[in-house]
Scaffold this active site. Structure first.
Site, PDB file in Angstrom:
ATOM      1  N   GLU A   1       0.535  37.934 -94.992  1.00 17.58           N
ATOM      2  CA  GLU A   1       0.081  38.760 -93.876  1.00 17.58           C
ATOM      3  C   GLU A   1       1.203  38.782 -92.849  1.00 17.58           C
ATOM      4  O   GLU A   1       2.047  37.877 -92.816  1.00 17.58           O
ATOM      5  CB  GLU A   1      -1.213  38.219 -93.254  1.00 17.58           C
ATOM      6  CG  GLU A   1      -2.437  38.248 -94.162  1.00 17.58           C
ATOM      7  CD  GLU A   1      -2.941  39.652 -94.479  1.00 17.58           C
ATOM      8  OE1 GLU A   1      -2.378  40.618 -93.929  1.00 17.58           O
ATOM      9  OE2 GLU A   1      -3.885  39.772 -95.269  1.00 17.58           O
TER      10      GLU A   1
ATOM     11  N   CYS B   1      -5.364  42.745 -97.740  1.00 14.80           N
ATOM     12  CA  CYS B   1      -4.412  42.053 -98.602  1.00 14.80           C
ATOM     13  C   CYS B   1      -3.638  43.101 -99.392  1.00 14.80           C
ATOM     14  O   CYS B   1      -4.168  43.704-100.321  1.00 14.80           O
ATOM     15  CB  CYS B   1      -5.124  41.104 -99.555  1.00 14.80           C
ATOM     16  SG  CYS B   1      -3.992  40.186-100.627  1.00 14.80           S
TER      17      CYS B   1
END
Length: 229
Positions: free
Chosen positions: A103, A2
């Site tokens: 993402e 992340c």
């Protein structure tokens, strides 16, 4: 992994969910990137939200120059890492407040961004660790944090292949446990699991989010979280 996330809620909405003192200077962020300041609540000061830099700088570092390997901490390996093990041992845990994360799907050769959100909550917290660095000459204090990660679930894996990672998203009940100084380290690390697939969703966003800075200006606009296609 992340490396980019969002916290778009107004302070009044955050106060309803987390009844803590808030710092001056908080602003919603639609593209929160490394070195920028995110909002965290620590185990040491659970009644206060603080702005800290995303990307952990250990207390023993020579400077605040970010090593990008400290953006995330792999939960399965943390006790073998000199950067992170002391933090978990001494309960330098924190909640990283968020309402989504990005993402990128690179399977087609393009870099296509997706935003991940929760179906059951529009505000949540990642499990995090934090550290304080102090300049030995000027006395400058620099507080920073990292986000814990675990094996990606199917929802994240459709974009970010299953062998890759996802941030540890805590349930409401687990948030209090993550900040507890009474929980043993193994029990604490057992909280680091993939969030249930059925409670997550994702959607494509514009590739404009790929840039963190445009012409010297931080790329932080509400349009970045809008769904496309």
């Amino acid at each position: 992994m992340c490396a980019r996330y969002t916290l778009t809620k107004a302070q009044k909405d955050l106060l309803i969910r987390y009844q803590v003192k808030f710092p001056a200077g908080y602003k919603p962020n639609y593209n929160l990137a490394p070195t920028q300041k995110g909002l965290v609540i620590t185990a040491d000061e659970p009644d206060t939200a603080q702005l800290m830099h995303f990307g952990l700088v250990p207390y023993w570092a020579q400077s605040t120059k970010l090593d990008f390997s400290t953006l995330n901490a792999r939960s399965e390996e943390i006790m073998g890492k000199k950067t992170f093990a002391p933090l978990i041992t001494h309960r330098k845990t924190c909640l990283v407040l968020a309402d989504g994360f990005y993402e990128w799907d690179k399977k087609t050769g393009e870099t296509l961004p997706y935003r991940f959100v929760l179906k059951d909550r529009d505000l949540f917290a990642f499990a995090g660790l934090w550290s304080q660095w102090k300049d030995q000459f000027s006395g400058e204090v620099y507080r920073s944090f990292t986000i814990m990660t675990t094996q990606a679930n199917e929802t994240v894996g459709k974009v970010h292949a299953p062998k890759f990672r996802m941030p540890v998203i805590l349930s409401r009940e687990e948030e209090a446990l993550w900040l507890s100084k009474d929980l043993g380290t193994p029990d604490l690390l057992n909280l680091c699991k993939a969030y249930p697939d059925e409670l997550m969703d994702c959607y494509r966003v514009d590739k404009a989010v790929n840039a963190t800075v445009i012409k010297g200006v931080i790329n932080n606009r509400p349009e970045l979280i809008q769904a496309i296609n």
